[in-house]
Write an enzyme that holds these catalytic residues in place. Structure first.
Site, short mmCIF file in Angstrom:
data_model
loop_
_atom_site.label_atom_id
_atom_site.label_comp_id
_atom_site.label_asym_id
_atom_site.label_seq_id
_atom_site.Cartn_x
_atom_site.Cartn_y
_atom_site.Cartn_z
N GLY A 1 -3.96 -4.54 3.86
CA GLY A 1 -5.33 -4.57 4.37
C GLY A 1 -5.53 -5.65 5.43
N THR A 2 -4.99 -6.82 5.18
CA THR A 2 -5.17 -7.93 6.11
C THR A 2 -4.62 -7.57 7.49
OG1 THR A 2 -5.04 -9.50 4.29
CG2 THR A 2 -4.63 -10.37 6.50
N ASN B 1 -16.01 -6.83 -1.96
CA ASN B 1 -15.02 -7.11 -2.99
C ASN B 1 -15.54 -8.04 -4.09
OD1 ASN B 1 -14.82 -8.61 -0.42
ND2 ASN B 1 -13.48 -9.97 -1.57
N GLN C 1 -11.83 -2.01 -0.63
CA GLN C 1 -12.36 -1.91 -2.00
C GLN C 1 -12.96 -0.54 -2.28
OE1 GLN C 1 -12.19 -3.93 -4.61
NE2 GLN C 1 -11.12 -5.53 -3.50
N THR D 1 10.92 -1.47 11.80
CA THR D 1 11.37 -0.33 11.01
C THR D 1 10.35 -0.03 9.92
OG1 THR D 1 13.65 -1.01 11.39
CG2 THR D 1 13.27 0.54 9.59
N CYS E 1 -8.60 -13.98 -3.20
CA CYS E 1 -8.03 -14.36 -1.90
C CYS E 1 -8.51 -15.72 -1.45
CB CYS E 1 -8.42 -13.32 -0.86
SG CYS E 1 -8.55 -11.68 -1.53
C1 LIG Z 1 -7.89 -7.15 -0.71
C2 LIG Z 1 -8.78 -6.93 0.44
C3 LIG Z 1 -8.32 -7.10 1.75
C4 LIG Z 1 -6.93 -7.59 2.06
O1 LIG Z 1 -5.97 -6.65 1.74
P1 LIG Z 1 -4.42 -7.10 1.52
O2 LIG Z 1 -3.74 -5.82 1.26
O3 LIG Z 1 -4.43 -8.05 0.37
O4 LIG Z 1 -3.98 -7.74 2.78
C5 LIG Z 1 -9.21 -6.88 2.77
N1 LIG Z 1 -10.47 -6.51 2.54
C6 LIG Z 1 -10.95 -6.31 1.30
C7 LIG Z 1 -12.36 -5.89 1.11
C8 LIG Z 1 -10.13 -6.54 0.20
O5 LIG Z 1 -10.62 -6.39 -1.02
#
Ligand SMILES: *Cc1c(COP(=O)(O)O)cnc(C)c1O
Length: 410
Positions: free
Chosen positions: A68-69, A157, A195, A253, A350
């Site tokens: 996600g990040t 989240n 989320q 890759t 986080c």
């Molecule tokens: C967990 C989360 C992220 C980050 O995702 P990762 O896969 O940990 O990098 C970003 N946005 C929200 C709302 C999240 O809950």
């Protein structure tokens, strides 16, 4: 008793099985031309097609990332850098790019925005109401000729608030059509759906978004997997330059087992979301009612917690409960719960490195610093059952009673 599904989810057995062939047997590089490579390419293409179909996109609009990040960073930095490097010269000289984000975004959005602010971008942090919602009127007021990107999360989240993403998307469509922007620099709309993906509809046409971030680690898929939906015609600059993979947007890759697992988890989560939303929201509503009965001063943060039936508009993630137990130190509460085998979270996992800073989300909805530090999040998931919650209720109410007495002595 694991009640922190918003932080991490266990790998689904079916996802694990789908990934299994690609570790050792089918280990080829998807860019290789011989059979082993072609098999890996087919797996990646198949995963892309399945995800595309699930979110009503085309396969070429799905870009695989490592979570996600990274998806969020690619959306935000990719859009701004494309504007700066590829934009019309006239506009480039006149404006520094403007971003609009909500004050309750995940750290990966907020810290990306702050980093760009340090590089000269202008950022508007939109306020939210007491339930954590952004208003369309505030978005409309903030948008200007220099706005490059709006980034509003689909669901929060920490407190589970669902944002009016589709409403903003619909307005943007007419705004773009009417405004001078026609044929000029596009104004892009991104949503962080990390989320939301397990519980809400990811249809990108319904949402009216240009960019959407989803990760596997919150969906019973592998961690460090994810995708960014990039609407056809939208140009971004990559973060990772390399061998041209992922339509030149993400060199390196491909993580073939991860991509296959991600697709499996996205398809399964979207297929099961209505049933799971109904089940978890009714568990959550009952748990909340019981906590309220036994701890009179408890406050629920975010929108009302109600059982969800099919067709209901969802205003709060069905698996999320965020409580304030006034005068109780939530860190102490969390560790006591842990000693009874219960995993819950004090803010977003986080931000566990932020040295006890109160949650920016709770402050944004008007909580005091003291209240923010008395708040705890329970997030349920596929393994959560009623008997487990009965035990949690018993332990939670005794620990809260004990900690209140300690507070009284102090
Ligand atoms: C967990 C989360 C992220 C980050 O995702 P990762 O896969 O940990 O990098 C970003 N946005 C929200 C709302 C999240 O809950």
């Amino acid at each position: 008793m694991y009640l922190d599904y918003a932080a991490a989810t266990p790998l689904d057995e079916k996802v694990k099985a789908a990934m299994a062939p690609f570790w050792q047997k089918q280990f080829g590089n998807p860019s290789a031309q011989y059979q082993l490579g072609r098999t890996a390419r087919q797996a990646v293409d198949g995963a892309r097609a399945r995800i595309a179909q699930t979110v009503r996109a085309q396969p070429k609009e799905i870009v695989f990332t490592a979570g996600g990040t990274e998806s969020v960073n690619l959306a935000i930095f990719g859009a701004v850098r494309n504007f700066l490097l590829g934009g019309a010269g006239e506009r480039r000289r006149k404006f520094s790019p403007h971003l609009i984000v909500s004050a309750v975004e995940h750290e990966c959005v907020l810290n990306s925005a702050r980093a760009l602010e340090a590089e000269g971008c202008r950022v508007t942090y939109l306020p939210v109401d007491r339930l954590g919602r952004v208003s369309l009127a505030d978005v409309q007021q903030a948008v200007g000729p220099e706005t490059v990107l709006i980034s509003i999360m689909y669901a929060n989240n920490e407190i589970g608030t669902v944002q009016p993403v589709a409403e903003i998307g619909r307005w943007l469509k007419t705004y773009r059509h009417k405004s001078f922007r026609r044929g000029k620099e596009p104004l892009l709309f991104h949503t962080d759906a990390c989320q939301a993906a397990g519980y809400l509809d990811l249809d990108v046409e319904e949402l009216g978004v240009d960019l959407m971030s989803v990760n596997g680690g919150k969906l019973y898929g592998p961690k460090q997997t994810g995708f960014l939906y990039v609407r056809s015609g939208v140009s971004l600059k990559p973060l990772l330059y390399g061998g041209g993979q992922e339509f030149d947007l993400r060199g390196g890759t491909e993580n073939v087992p991860g991509i296959v697992g991600l697709a499996e988890s996205v398809v399964a989560a979207q297929a099961g979301r209505a049933k799971e939303s109904a089940r978890l929201s009714s568990l959550a509503a009952k748990f909340y009612r019981q906590v309220k009965e036994q701890v009179p001063g408890v406050l629920l943060n975010g929108p009302a917690c109600q059982p969800i039936k099919g067709g209901d508009k969802i205003e709060r993630l069905p698996n999320n409960l965020n409580f304030t137990f006034p005068a109780i130190d939530s860190e102490a509460l969390m560790f006591y719960l842990d000693s009874y085998g219960i995993a819950a979270s004090t803010a977003s996992a986080c931000s566990s490195n932020s040295n006890g800073e109160p949650s920016h989300v709770l402050l944004a909805i008007g909580k005091t610093e003291r209240q923010a530090k008395s708040s705890i999040r329970f997030t349920m998931g596929r393994q959560t059952r009623q008997d487990e919650l009965n035990y949690v209720l018993k332990v939670l109410t005794s620990i809260v009673a004990m900690l209140s007495q300690v507070e009284n002595i102090k």
